[in-house]
Design an enzyme around this catalytic site. Sequence first.
Site, short mmCIF file in Angstrom:
data_model
loop_
_atom_site.label_atom_id
_atom_site.label_comp_id
_atom_site.label_asym_id
_atom_site.label_seq_id
_atom_site.Cartn_x
_atom_site.Cartn_y
_atom_site.Cartn_z
N TYR A 109 0.85 -1.19 0.00
CA TYR A 109 0.00 0.00 0.00
C TYR A 109 0.89 1.24 0.00
O TYR A 109 1.86 1.31 0.76
CB TYR A 109 -0.91 0.02 1.24
CG TYR A 109 -1.78 1.24 1.33
CD1 TYR A 109 -3.08 1.22 0.84
CD2 TYR A 109 -1.28 2.44 1.86
CE1 TYR A 109 -3.88 2.35 0.89
CE2 TYR A 109 -2.07 3.58 1.90
CZ TYR A 109 -3.36 3.52 1.42
OH TYR A 109 -4.15 4.65 1.45
N GLU A 197 -3.52 7.51 -3.99
CA GLU A 197 -3.47 6.19 -3.35
C GLU A 197 -3.15 5.12 -4.38
O GLU A 197 -3.83 5.01 -5.40
CB GLU A 197 -4.82 5.88 -2.69
CG GLU A 197 -4.78 4.63 -1.83
CD GLU A 197 -6.16 4.28 -1.28
OE1 GLU A 197 -7.06 3.97 -2.08
OE2 GLU A 197 -6.32 4.29 -0.05
#
Length: 399
Positions: A109, A197
Site C-alpha cells: 500500500y 493512493e
Amino acid sequence: MDIHEYQAKEILKGFGVKIPPGGLAYSPEQATYRAHEIGGERWVVKAQVHTGGRGKVGGVKLCDNEQTVFEAANDMFGKKLVTPQSGPNGKIVYRVYVEAGVDIERELYLGFVLDRSTERIMVVASASGGMEIEDIASSEPDSIVRSIVDPAAGLSDFQAREIAFSLGFANTQIQQAVATIQGGYRAFRDLDATMVEINPLVVTRQGAIMALDAKMGFDDNAMFRRPEISELRDKSQEDPRETRAADRGLSYVGLDGNIGCIVNGAGLAMATMDMIKLAGGEPANFLDIGGGASAERVAKAFRLVRSDDKVEAILVNIFAGINRCDWVAQGVVQALEANPVDVPVIVRLAGTHVEEGRAILVDSGVTVIMASTLSEAAEKAVGACTLQTSTTAQMAAAS
Ligand code: GDP
Ligand code: MN
C-alpha cells in the site's frame, strides 16, 4: 474532485511510476480490441467508477482469452456497483479499462494525504497492501509507516529510501521503489491533489514495481489553475444535486429530511442541523452559501433547495461577518419575488447590518417568518412542517 483509475495511472506514469499497459473501452467490442492491441494471454477488465472496493463486487475480472474479456466487459457496462465506499446509490459503469494481467509476487500500500494536524503532506505506506487502508489499520496497525514531508525541502531521496527499506524492498528494488514514491509525491504536490493512493502497489514475479490500482482526488478550489485536471471530471459519477450546486459555486450535501437549510459556513450548517434535530425535525440538505454571498447567490441557493420535492419548509440561517445581512435579505426577497414559494420560509439573521436586513424583509411584502435566535428558528421550521403536514391531511380528509 475525483478522477478515474485509468486517468490517475496516466498521470502517475508521467511522473515515473510504472503501470501495466492498458486501454480504455466504451463497449465490449472495444474491450476485446484493446486486449488484442495489448497482446499477451491474460488481461484484467476493470470497471471505471469513482469508488474503491470494486474487486469484491464484480468490478475487476481476470480473463485469459478475448471471449472472456468481451463477456466481462459486457457484464459490467450499465451495471450499478455498490461498495462500502460508493454510498447506497452506487456508481454506474460507463467505461471499462483493459489491462495486461500481471503476475503478483507482493502487494503493498502506498498513499499520500494531507495531514491536517501538521499541515503537511504525509506518506502512508504498508507492506500489507491489497486491502483497504482502514482494514490494514485495524488488522495490522504496526505495518503502517507514516512519514511527514517538510514542504521547504520536499521529499528527499534519503527519506524515500527510508520508507522503501521499511517496506522490506530488496536492495535491487530500492531504486525503483524510490522512483515510485517520488513520483507519487510529485504528482500530489504539482497538481494540487488532496489524495494519491496506489493500492495495491505490486512487485511482479519479474521483480518490477508497478501501480496496479490508482486513485487521485484534487482540491476543488485549485481547479481553476489546473485545466488539464478539471477536464477529467466525470459528472456521471457525482450526485446530480451536488453537481448542480457545484456548477453554481455552492457547497451542497443532500440529506433525507424535509427542512431545507440555507446557511453561511460549514460550522453554522452543523449547528443548524443539530438545532433542527433537537427541535424534533430532520434537515433535507446542507447548503453553505459561503462568505460574502451576493443577493444573486442567495437566489440560486433558494432555487436549488426548492428543486428537492421533499422540502416542506426552508430555514435561512445567516451569521454575517464578512457577509452582510442586507445582501442576504435582498437575495431572499429577489428569490421569492421571482418565484413565490409554496412552503414556509423562516429567516434568522445575525451580525453585520442585521437591522437593515430585517427592515428589507419586513418592508418587502414577501411572506417570511422571522426568528431572532437559532433555537427559535429551528422550532418555527419544525412547527411549520407539522402544520403543513396536518393541513394537507385535513384537506385530503375533506376532499
Ligand atoms: P479495487 O477493488 O477497486 O481496489 O480494485 P483493484 O484495482 O485494487 O483490484 C482488486 C484486486 O484485484 C487487486 O488487489 C489484485 O489482487 C487483483 N488484481 C488487479 N489487477 C491484477 C492483475 O493484473 N493480476 C492479478 N493477478 N491480480 C490483479
Ligand atoms: Mn485497489
